[in-house]
Scaffold this motif. Structure first.
Motif, PDB file in Angstrom:
ATOM      1  N   VAL A  53       0.537  -1.143  -0.046  1.00 48.12           N
ATOM      2  CA  VAL A  53      -0.343  -0.336   0.068  1.00 48.12           C
ATOM      3  C   VAL A  53       1.037   1.503   0.292  1.00 48.12           C
ATOM      4  O   VAL A  53       1.824   1.205   0.598  1.00 48.12           O
ATOM      5  CB  VAL A  53      -1.064   0.104   1.686  1.00 48.12           C
ATOM      6  N   ASP A  54       0.617   2.330  -0.995  1.00 48.94           N
ATOM      7  CA  ASP A  54       1.297   3.410  -0.916  1.00 48.94           C
ATOM      8  C   ASP A  54       0.312   4.681  -1.435  1.00 48.94           C
ATOM      9  O   ASP A  54      -0.429   4.880  -2.253  1.00 48.94           O
ATOM     10  CB  ASP A  54       2.036   3.208  -2.161  1.00 48.94           C
ATOM     11  N   VAL A  55       0.396   5.012  -0.158  1.00 48.18           N
ATOM     12  CA  VAL A  55      -0.863   5.684  -0.051  1.00 48.18           C
ATOM     13  C   VAL A  55      -0.094   7.681  -0.328  1.00 48.18           C
ATOM     14  O   VAL A  55      -0.644   8.598  -0.979  1.00 48.18           O
ATOM     15  CB  VAL A  55      -1.166   6.409   1.125  1.00 48.18           C
ATOM     16  N   THR A 101      -9.820  -0.197   7.410  1.00 43.97           N
ATOM     17  CA  THR A 101      -8.890   0.375   6.764  1.00 43.97           C
ATOM     18  C   THR A 101      -8.190   1.123   8.065  1.00 43.97           C
ATOM     19  O   THR A 101      -8.521   1.254   8.655  1.00 43.97           O
ATOM     20  CB  THR A 101      -9.961   2.088   7.049  1.00 43.97           C
ATOM     21  N   MET A 102      -6.772   2.098   7.544  1.00 46.32           N
ATOM     22  CA  MET A 102      -5.798   2.249   8.196  1.00 46.32           C
ATOM     23  C   MET A 102      -5.729   3.741   7.867  1.00 46.32           C
ATOM     24  O   MET A 102      -5.967   3.969   6.649  1.00 46.32           O
ATOM     25  CB  MET A 102      -4.298   1.201   7.523  1.00 46.32           C
ATOM     26  N   VAL A 145      -0.973  -5.791  13.386  1.00 41.65           N
ATOM     27  CA  VAL A 145      -0.053  -5.284  14.469  1.00 41.65           C
ATOM     28  C   VAL A 145       0.238  -3.982  13.031  1.00 41.65           C
ATOM     29  O   VAL A 145       1.157  -4.058  12.383  1.00 41.65           O
ATOM     30  CB  VAL A 145       1.017  -5.561  14.851  1.00 41.65           C
ATOM     31  N   LEU A 146       0.084  -3.010  13.756  1.00 44.89           N
ATOM     32  CA  LEU A 146       0.890  -1.387  12.903  1.00 44.89           C
ATOM     33  C   LEU A 146       1.606  -0.440  13.242  1.00 44.89           C
ATOM     34  O   LEU A 146       2.123  -0.603  14.509  1.00 44.89           O
ATOM     35  CB  LEU A 146      -0.301  -0.462  12.442  1.00 44.89           C
ATOM     36  N   PRO A 147       2.819  -0.283  11.629  1.00 46.99           N
ATOM     37  CA  PRO A 147       4.066   0.948  12.540  1.00 46.99           C
ATOM     38  C   PRO A 147       3.763   1.482  12.672  1.00 46.99           C
ATOM     39  O   PRO A 147       2.557   2.111  12.770  1.00 46.99           O
ATOM     40  CB  PRO A 147       4.987   0.057  10.683  1.00 46.99           C
ATOM     41  N   SER A 164      -4.734   6.947   3.764  1.00 50.70           N
ATOM     42  CA  SER A 164      -5.933   6.474   4.369  1.00 50.70           C
ATOM     43  C   SER A 164      -5.862   4.971   2.673  1.00 50.70           C
ATOM     44  O   SER A 164      -5.670   4.824   2.015  1.00 50.70           O
ATOM     45  CB  SER A 164      -7.292   6.668   3.889  1.00 50.70           C
ATOM     46  N   ALA A 165      -5.709   3.785   3.756  1.00 54.95           N
ATOM     47  CA  ALA A 165      -5.791   3.118   2.939  1.00 54.95           C
ATOM     48  C   ALA A 165      -6.367   1.025   3.228  1.00 54.95           C
ATOM     49  O   ALA A 165      -6.501   1.279   4.252  1.00 54.95           O
ATOM     50  CB  ALA A 165      -4.523   2.627   2.350  1.00 54.95           C
TER      51      ALA A 165
END
Length: 196
Positions: A23-25, A77-78, A52-54, A33-34
Motif C-alpha cells: 500500500v502506498d498512499v 481501513t488504516m 500490528v501497525l507500524p 487512508s488505505a
C-alpha cells in the motif's frame, strides 16, 4: 456400532489471504487512508488475533480479534503516514503488508529582490523575485496597490514585473505568499517607489 473410518477424520484447516500486499498512499497533506481485505480461504473458521501497525498508523475500525467463516472476508481501513510493515496475525499464519506514504513538506519563501527598504527608480520596471522552496505558486500583493498577481514557481523561484508607472509612489509593504496543495508560507518586504 460402526467402526470409525480413519479417512473421515480429516482435520479442517483455516486459511488466510490478504490483499493488497503493498500500500502506498503517496504524498499527503497530513495523513493517508488505505483499505486491506482479509479473506478466510480455508475449510475451517479463521481467527484473526491481531493487526500490528507500524508507528504513525492506526486502525480506523474496531480492533481484532475477529472470526471469519470459510469464504468470509473483512475489509479494514488504516490511517496514517510513514513507511513500515503491517502484521496480520491469524491462526493460519502471519501475513505482512508493506505500507508507505509521506507528508508534503511546507513551502519556504524568502525575498531575493529588491532588498528591504530599497528605493525603486521612477519610470522603470523592476523584477520582484522570491526564493520559493516546495511552493507551487506565489501571490504578490502590496498594502497600497492590493493584489498584484500570482506567478508559477520555476526552479525554486517566482518573479513578478513591477511597472513603476502603474503604482503610487511612496512606501509599499509587499507580501509574497507561496503555497502548495497543503500549506502556505509568506514573507513581507518594505520598499519605496521613487516619485520621479
Amino acid at each position: 456400532e460402526e467402526p470409525i473410518d480413519p479417512e473421515a477424520l480429516v482435520e479442517l484447516l483455516p486459511g488466510v489471504e490478504v490483499e493488497p500486499l503493498e500500500v502506498d498512499v503517496g504524498v499527503v497533506c497530513e495523513e493517508g487512508s488505505a483499505d486491506i481485505t482479509i479473506r478466510s480461504v480455508g475449510e475451517a473458521e479463521l481467527y484473526v488475533t491481531e493487526v500490528v501497525l507500524p508507528t504513525g498508523w492506526w486502525l480506523g475500525d474496531a480492533e481484532p480479534p475477529w472470526t471469519l467463516a470459510p469464504g468470509e472476508e473483512k475489509t479494514v481501513t488504516m490511517n496514517g503516514v510513514g513507511d513500515g510493515e503491517v502484521r496480520i496475525v491469524t491462526d493460519a499464519g502471519e501475513v505482512t503488508v508493506a505500507v508507505s506514504g509521506s507528508v508534503e513538506p511546507p513551502p519556504q519563501i524568502e525575498w531575493v529582490y529588491p532588498a528591504m527598504d530599497q528605493v525603486l527608480t521612477a519610470g522603470q520596471a523592476s523584477m520582484l523575485e522570491v526564493l520559493a522552496i516546495e511552493a507551487d505558486e506565489v501571490t504578490f500583493s502590496s498594502d497600497v496597490a492590493g493584489e498584484l498577481g500570482t506567478s508559477p514557481v520555476t526552479n525554486n523561484a517566482a518573479t513578478f514585473l513591477w511597472d513603476a508607472s502603474l503604482y503610487d509612489s511612496g512606501v509599499h509593504n509587499l507580501l509574497a505568499i507561496g503555497s502548495d496543495a497543503c500549506n502556505a508560507d509568506s514573507e513581507e518586504l518594505r520598499i519605496c517607489q521613487q516619485e520621479g
